[in-house]
Design an enzyme around this catalytic site. Structure first.
Site, PDB file in Angstrom:
ATOM      1  N   TYR A  66       0.899  -1.159   0.000  1.00  0.00           N
ATOM      2  CA  TYR A  66       0.000   0.000   0.000  1.00  0.00           C
ATOM      3  C   TYR A  66       0.932   1.202   0.000  1.00  0.00           C
ATOM      4  O   TYR A  66       0.942   1.983   0.925  1.00  0.00           O
ATOM      5  CB  TYR A  66      -0.835  -0.098   1.274  1.00  0.00           C
ATOM      6  CG  TYR A  66      -1.997   0.859   1.434  1.00  0.00           C
ATOM      7  CD1 TYR A  66      -3.029   0.911   0.510  1.00  0.00           C
ATOM      8  CD2 TYR A  66      -2.073   1.681   2.562  1.00  0.00           C
ATOM      9  CE1 TYR A  66      -4.108   1.763   0.708  1.00  0.00           C
ATOM     10  CE2 TYR A  66      -3.153   2.533   2.760  1.00  0.00           C
ATOM     11  CZ  TYR A  66      -4.161   2.568   1.826  1.00  0.00           C
ATOM     12  OH  TYR A  66      -5.247   3.403   2.023  1.00  0.00           O
ATOM     13  N   HIS A  98      -2.207   7.646  -3.061  1.00  0.00           N
ATOM     14  CA  HIS A  98      -3.362   6.745  -2.934  1.00  0.00           C
ATOM     15  C   HIS A  98      -3.786   6.625  -1.473  1.00  0.00           C
ATOM     16  O   HIS A  98      -4.973   6.751  -1.141  1.00  0.00           O
ATOM     17  CB  HIS A  98      -3.028   5.373  -3.514  1.00  0.00           C
ATOM     18  CG  HIS A  98      -4.098   4.343  -3.276  1.00  0.00           C
ATOM     19  ND1 HIS A  98      -5.337   4.402  -3.891  1.00  0.00           N
ATOM     20  CD2 HIS A  98      -4.116   3.239  -2.475  1.00  0.00           C
ATOM     21  CE1 HIS A  98      -6.071   3.371  -3.491  1.00  0.00           C
ATOM     22  NE2 HIS A  98      -5.362   2.658  -2.627  1.00  0.00           N
ATOM     23  N   GLU A 104      -7.545  -1.719  -9.682  1.00  0.00           N
ATOM     24  CA  GLU A 104      -6.459  -1.015  -9.012  1.00  0.00           C
ATOM     25  C   GLU A 104      -5.270  -1.045  -9.951  1.00  0.00           C
ATOM     26  O   GLU A 104      -4.825  -2.120 -10.356  1.00  0.00           O
ATOM     27  CB  GLU A 104      -6.121  -1.656  -7.657  1.00  0.00           C
ATOM     28  CG  GLU A 104      -7.187  -1.331  -6.615  1.00  0.00           C
ATOM     29  CD  GLU A 104      -6.845  -1.825  -5.200  1.00  0.00           C
ATOM     30  OE1 GLU A 104      -6.070  -2.785  -5.075  1.00  0.00           O
ATOM     31  OE2 GLU A 104      -7.369  -1.224  -4.245  1.00  0.00           O
ATOM     32  N   THR A 155      -2.078   0.302  -5.184  1.00  0.00           N
ATOM     33  CA  THR A 155      -2.560   1.219  -6.210  1.00  0.00           C
ATOM     34  C   THR A 155      -1.593   2.392  -6.363  1.00  0.00           C
ATOM     35  O   THR A 155      -1.196   3.000  -5.376  1.00  0.00           O
ATOM     36  CB  THR A 155      -3.950   1.750  -5.805  1.00  0.00           C
ATOM     37  OG1 THR A 155      -4.778   0.625  -5.567  1.00  0.00           O
ATOM     38  CG2 THR A 155      -4.549   2.620  -6.881  1.00  0.00           C
TER      39      THR A 155
HETATM   40 CA    CA Z   1      -4.271  -3.782  -4.122  1.00  0.00          CA
END
Ligand code: CA
Length: 428
Positions: free
Chosen positions: A137, A142, A208, A358
């Site tokens: 992440y 994002h 994504e 993403t």
């Molecule tokens: Ca993902």
């Protein structure tokens, strides 16, 4: 062994269209089914699929220590286990065989018949058997957008975010190659204002925009991978569409995180582009505001300038580009992700896949999901034929593309293209 496939002046005797994603400088690896229904490991130059199993059997890899059946397999895992020296030796040799000055294969019609296929007569397969899949992440933009929407714009980033490359363990059983259609998932959701959950097809299916890297065997139980060595254990990268059902996600994710909203499908591009091929496109990653712990500290150019784009193509319509982003926006680098993943001694194996998370850029036209582009469904994203989208609709095809460009060389990833079919019939 030096890497010598990147020379921008290098030309091949194969016919390659200008601006092809697959010039002789690329030499990616993949797995395909030939017209005779034989599965083999191969590479691609222009629109030619090249059978590495056949090349090996005919002696073209002489002098490189390879087992006889290394390319006669339905996954790249064993080849990836052979390590960086071998990947490099094989790519260097392929680069030589197809160099314009080399007539050995060029003038051997019999050999060419069994080695070369046109891309439209082969069927691409999943290139690796993915044992474990981890999703990070790691895009600050994002994480900030999602935090702003779901929590508090003042404290959009969680307190851990600037200290840790945050991630979770995903599921590899539903990672599929480009071209495989998927179904709109069924699940439980809690509509806004409702008192109890409902069951049915997800109404908020999203893509994504991610990239993923594939690892080789890297460590033994209990042993971290030092950050300075981390990139040696990365075989290469693919485009990655990590399909998500936002309404299912919102209801189910507390307290353990993503589950069925994330594991109904994740699509990858068919050709793995090696780190050696990406070397000329190194760039600095964003400055890290909080100094990371020493095990995550890096200097120099640790990211890659990879242009990314997403298009939506409605049934019987044309594709419309809806966002453009870049891998270089990632706050945490792949080496930092891998070093962090193993700092506790977690084992990484050949064929494991790590998603970037993403990848959103700084401006609204560079966001990496419909969740952000439509700002939770409060805005419409126009398509070229007068339609618009807030999320992905039945029979839409989502197409991710990516490429690097510098000094006249263009190296691409091809595409990952997936059609969303309606949900299977269900009982309420
Ligand atoms: Ca993902």
């Amino acid at each position: 062994m030096p890497e010598n496939t990147n020379n921008p002046n290098k030309k091949t005797w194969l016919k390659v269209a200008q601006n092809s994603d697959f010039p002789i400088q690329n030499i990616p690896f993949g797995v395909f089914l030939t017209r005779d229904d034989i599965i083999t490991i191969g590479t691609r130059i222009g629109d030619f699929a090249i059978d590495l199993g056949a090349l090996h059997q005919l002696g073209y890899f002489e002098g490189i220590p390879l087992t006889d059946d290394i390319f006669l397999q339905d996954t790249l895992n064993d080849f990836i286990s052979d390590g960086k020296k071998t990947w490099r030796a094989v790519r260097n040799r392929i680069s030589e065989i197809f160099d314009i000055s080399n007539s050995k294969l060029q003038n051997n019609e019999e050999h060419k018949k069994v080695i070369l296929f046109s891309m439209d007569e082969v069927e691409m397969q999943l290139p690796v058997q993915i044992g474990d899949y981890t999703d990070f992440y790691s895009s600050r933009e994002h994480a900030t957008n999602v935090g702003t929407m779901f929590r508090d714009p003042e404290n959009a980033l969680m307190p851990n975010w600037l200290h840790i490359p945050v991630g979770y363990h995903g599921r590899s059983s539903t990672i599929i190659p480009s071209g495989t259609p998927i179904r709109r998932p069924l699940g439980q959701t809690m509509p806004k204002g409702a008192e109890k959950p409902v069951f049915g097809p997800s109404r908020l299916v999203d893509f994504e925009l991610e990239m993923a890297f594939i690892t080789t065997d890297a460590n033994v139980l209990g042993e971290p991978i030092p950050i300075d060595e981390a990139e040696d254990y990365i075989f290469g990268m693919v485009l990655f569409n990590d399909w998500s059902a936002r309404d299912i996600q919102k209801w189910e994710y507390v307290p353990l995180g993503p589950f069925l909203a994330k594991n109904f499908a994740s699509s990858i591009s068919a050709w793995i582009v090696t780190m050696d091929a990406l070397e000329p496109f190194r760039v600095e990653s964003p400055k890290q505001d909080i100094e990371p712990f020493p095990y995550l500290k890096q200097n120099g150019k640790q990211s890659f300038d990879i242009h990314l784009e997403v298009a939506i193509q409605p049934e019987n319509g044309r594709p419309t580009s809806i966002t453009k982003s870049n891998f270089k926006y990632m706050y945490w680098t792949m080496a930092q992700q891998l070093a962090h993943h193993t700092i506790n001694g977690c084992i990484v194996n050949s064929g494991d896949m790590m998603g970037s998370g993403t990848i959103s850029g700084p401006t609204p036209d560079s966001y990496g999901s419909m969740l952000e582009l439509s700002w939770q469904g409060t805005k419409s994203v126009p398509l070229s034929d007068g339609q618009s989208r807030k999320f992905i609709e039945d029979n839409d095809t989502v197409i991710l593309t990516g490429y690097c460009e510098k000094d006249g060389i263009h190296i691409g990833f091809g595409e990952v293209k997936t059609k969303l079919l309606p949900a299977i019939p269900f009982e309420k």
